[in-house]
Motif scaffolding. Sequence first.
Motif, PDB file in Angstrom:
ATOM      1  N   ALA A  79      36.140 -86.029  71.079  1.00  0.00           N
ATOM      2  CA  ALA A  79      36.929 -85.700  72.263  1.00  0.00           C
ATOM      3  C   ALA A  79      36.205 -84.688  73.139  1.00  0.00           C
ATOM      4  N   ARG A  80      35.539 -83.724  72.517  1.00  0.00           N
ATOM      5  CA  ARG A  80      34.769 -82.745  73.284  1.00  0.00           C
ATOM      6  C   ARG A  80      33.600 -83.422  74.010  1.00  0.00           C
ATOM      7  N   LEU A  81      32.955 -84.385  73.336  1.00  0.00           N
ATOM      8  CA  LEU A  81      31.832 -85.088  73.946  1.00  0.00           C
ATOM      9  C   LEU A  81      32.300 -86.044  75.049  1.00  0.00           C
ATOM     10  N   VAL A  82      33.482 -86.612  74.887  1.00  0.00           N
ATOM     11  CA  VAL A  82      34.056 -87.434  75.960  1.00  0.00           C
ATOM     12  C   VAL A  82      34.232 -86.593  77.224  1.00  0.00           C
ATOM     13  N   ARG A  83      34.716 -85.372  77.054  1.00  0.00           N
ATOM     14  CA  ARG A  83      34.870 -84.490  78.221  1.00  0.00           C
ATOM     15  C   ARG A  83      33.505 -84.164  78.829  1.00  0.00           C
ATOM     16  N   ALA A  84      32.535 -83.891  77.981  1.00  0.00           N
ATOM     17  CA  ALA A  84      31.199 -83.549  78.486  1.00  0.00           C
ATOM     18  C   ALA A  84      30.538 -84.727  79.182  1.00  0.00           C
ATOM     19  N   ALA A  85      30.864 -85.943  78.752  1.00  0.00           N
ATOM     20  CA  ALA A  85      30.258 -87.134  79.340  1.00  0.00           C
ATOM     21  C   ALA A  85      30.758 -87.393  80.749  1.00  0.00           C
ATOM     22  N   ASP A  86      31.898 -86.814  81.107  1.00  0.00           N
ATOM     23  CA  ASP A  86      32.393 -86.822  82.491  1.00  0.00           C
ATOM     24  C   ASP A  86      32.434 -88.235  83.088  1.00  0.00           C
ATOM     25  N   GLY A  87      33.088 -89.143  82.365  1.00  0.00           N
ATOM     26  CA  GLY A  87      33.290 -90.486  82.883  1.00  0.00           C
ATOM     27  C   GLY A  87      32.385 -91.541  82.303  1.00  0.00           C
ATOM     28  N   ALA A  88      31.264 -91.160  81.722  1.00  0.00           N
ATOM     29  CA  ALA A  88      30.409 -92.143  81.054  1.00  0.00           C
ATOM     30  C   ALA A  88      31.081 -92.603  79.763  1.00  0.00           C
ATOM     31  N   ILE A  89      30.880 -93.866  79.408  1.00  0.00           N
ATOM     32  CA  ILE A  89      31.392 -94.377  78.139  1.00  0.00           C
ATOM     33  C   ILE A  89      30.694 -93.646  76.991  1.00  0.00           C
ATOM     34  N   ALA A 113      20.822 -93.676  78.255  1.00  0.00           N
ATOM     35  CA  ALA A 113      19.644 -92.969  77.773  1.00  0.00           C
ATOM     36  C   ALA A 113      19.983 -91.798  76.858  1.00  0.00           C
ATOM     37  N   ALA A 114      21.131 -91.157  77.050  1.00  0.00           N
ATOM     38  CA  ALA A 114      21.397 -89.846  76.451  1.00  0.00           C
ATOM     39  C   ALA A 114      21.815 -89.937  74.992  1.00  0.00           C
ATOM     40  N   ASN A 115      21.091 -89.229  74.137  1.00  0.00           N
ATOM     41  CA  ASN A 115      21.547 -88.940  72.782  1.00  0.00           C
ATOM     42  C   ASN A 115      22.382 -87.663  72.823  1.00  0.00           C
ATOM     43  N   SER A 116      22.700 -87.107  71.648  1.00  0.00           N
ATOM     44  CA  SER A 116      23.544 -85.901  71.615  1.00  0.00           C
ATOM     45  C   SER A 116      22.931 -84.761  72.418  1.00  0.00           C
ATOM     46  N   ALA A 117      21.640 -84.517  72.192  1.00  0.00           N
ATOM     47  CA  ALA A 117      21.005 -83.376  72.851  1.00  0.00           C
ATOM     48  C   ALA A 117      20.987 -83.561  74.361  1.00  0.00           C
ATOM     49  N   ALA A 118      20.631 -84.752  74.818  1.00  0.00           N
ATOM     50  CA  ALA A 118      20.589 -84.991  76.257  1.00  0.00           C
ATOM     51  C   ALA A 118      21.981 -84.896  76.875  1.00  0.00           C
ATOM     52  N   PRO A 123      23.512 -83.344  82.573  1.00  0.00           N
ATOM     53  CA  PRO A 123      24.383 -84.419  83.058  1.00  0.00           C
ATOM     54  C   PRO A 123      23.630 -85.528  83.786  1.00  0.00           C
ATOM     55  N   ALA A 124      22.445 -85.237  84.307  1.00  0.00           N
ATOM     56  CA  ALA A 124      21.677 -86.275  85.002  1.00  0.00           C
ATOM     57  C   ALA A 124      21.251 -87.391  84.060  1.00  0.00           C
ATOM     58  N   SER A 125      21.320 -87.154  82.748  1.00  0.00           N
ATOM     59  CA  SER A 125      20.922 -88.167  81.770  1.00  0.00           C
ATOM     60  C   SER A 125      22.065 -89.076  81.358  1.00  0.00           C
ATOM     61  N   HIS A 126      23.276 -88.825  81.859  1.00  0.00           N
ATOM     62  CA  HIS A 126      24.448 -89.530  81.337  1.00  0.00           C
ATOM     63  C   HIS A 126      24.525 -90.988  81.782  1.00  0.00           C
ATOM     64  N   PHE A 127      24.192 -91.290  83.031  1.00  0.00           N
ATOM     65  CA  PHE A 127      24.264 -92.649  83.570  1.00  0.00           C
ATOM     66  C   PHE A 127      25.650 -93.252  83.279  1.00  0.00           C
ATOM     67  N   ASP A 128      25.676 -94.482  82.737  1.00  0.00           N
ATOM     68  CA  ASP A 128      26.950 -95.181  82.542  1.00  0.00           C
ATOM     69  C   ASP A 128      27.505 -95.055  81.134  1.00  0.00           C
ATOM     70  N   LEU A 129      26.637 -94.732  80.179  1.00  0.00           N
ATOM     71  CA  LEU A 129      27.030 -94.696  78.771  1.00  0.00           C
ATOM     72  C   LEU A 129      26.154 -93.675  78.068  1.00  0.00           C
TER      73      LEU A 129
END
Length: 379
Positions: free
Chosen positions: A19-29, A198-203, A208-214
């Motif tokens: 849930a915390r990572l969903v918030r950090a992903a800011d809309g990315a799956i 592209a983003a793993n946990s660290a990215a 946020p520029a690494s988030h893209f769509d998922l």
Amino acid sequence: MARRALALVNVGAIERNVARLVRAADGAIVCAVVKADGYGHGMLAAAGAALRGGAGWLAVATAGEALALRRAGIGPDVRILLLGALSDEELPVALDAAADVTVWTPELLDALAADGRRIRVHVKLDSGLGRLGTRDAAQATALADAVAAAPTLELAGAWTHFATADEPGDAFFGEQLRRFRAWAEPLRDRHPGVLLHAANSAALLRDPASHFDLVRPGVAIYGLDPFGEDPAARDLEPALGLVSYVAAVKACAAGQSAGYGRRFVAARDTTLATVPIGYGDGYRRGLTNRAEALVGGRRIPLVGTVSMDNVTFDLGAGEGPAVPAAAGDDVVLIGIQGGERITAEDVARHLDTINYEVTCGLSSRVPRVHHRDGEPAPA
């Protein structure tokens, strides 16, 4: 509890981390990575917790893992992304699991097209990690175009993986991100609807520029810090605790030793606790004379050689009286007891490795006991 050693896995912690990572992903799956038996936490329990926490997809490394998830009841509404390579024997297993698969060669693309089933395909660009994927952006684009043109294939995604996202300040991360963006964003314009990732946990946590769509968090969903530091500093909650018990308490006079090779010889009279865990359980021999455990809420050092089935701790080390332990007392090797805490990151530093290896390395001899905040885990 009758046990040698147990890995106590709090699925509630996994839910909250996701849930915390969903918030950090800011809309990315959020695609939760549950490969390698959920990084040693138990794949099926981790998958269920991740989905309850808000993950939309799951990711695995092997065809067998994908099929195991489907057979366990993960329905077709949940996408399973298969990240790894597929042999000729594994390919039909992956397709039986209705997994999204990755291509980077014309040969694999031809095999998919020849199967005749509707298959979702992700094209992988090697932007600098140097493992799977093609380094040739033009070839990657040609593969994507061929997937999109094939009547039974769907171009579902375009992706890459970072080499140094977990090294803050490293410039290569930014270089990989630029290479991927330069290829992937024009590809998405060419094929609207393709998901970029592209983003793993660290990215995910770094940029946020690494988030893209998922995004594809793995280690962080288990409350392990992708940067190898303190999970709490990133609001991550470790899900796994490793516990055993005191099997025997023995006086050890100055000059007496413990363990193979006499790598510990007592400098003074002390008391040792033998704990029935060892490298046969994945508690590594490299921890010899280096690690610590919690007994009675106090931190005590491991002394002597870690053997296959047993290890010894010095109850009399440090200032003050020895820890008043008795046979049957709990021993915490990873986790919290009293006001003290030992993390997987602490253990990893003793081994000069990463937290991933600590949890993945726990053997099948250590039962995983799943619970939710101390209560029985949901099915």
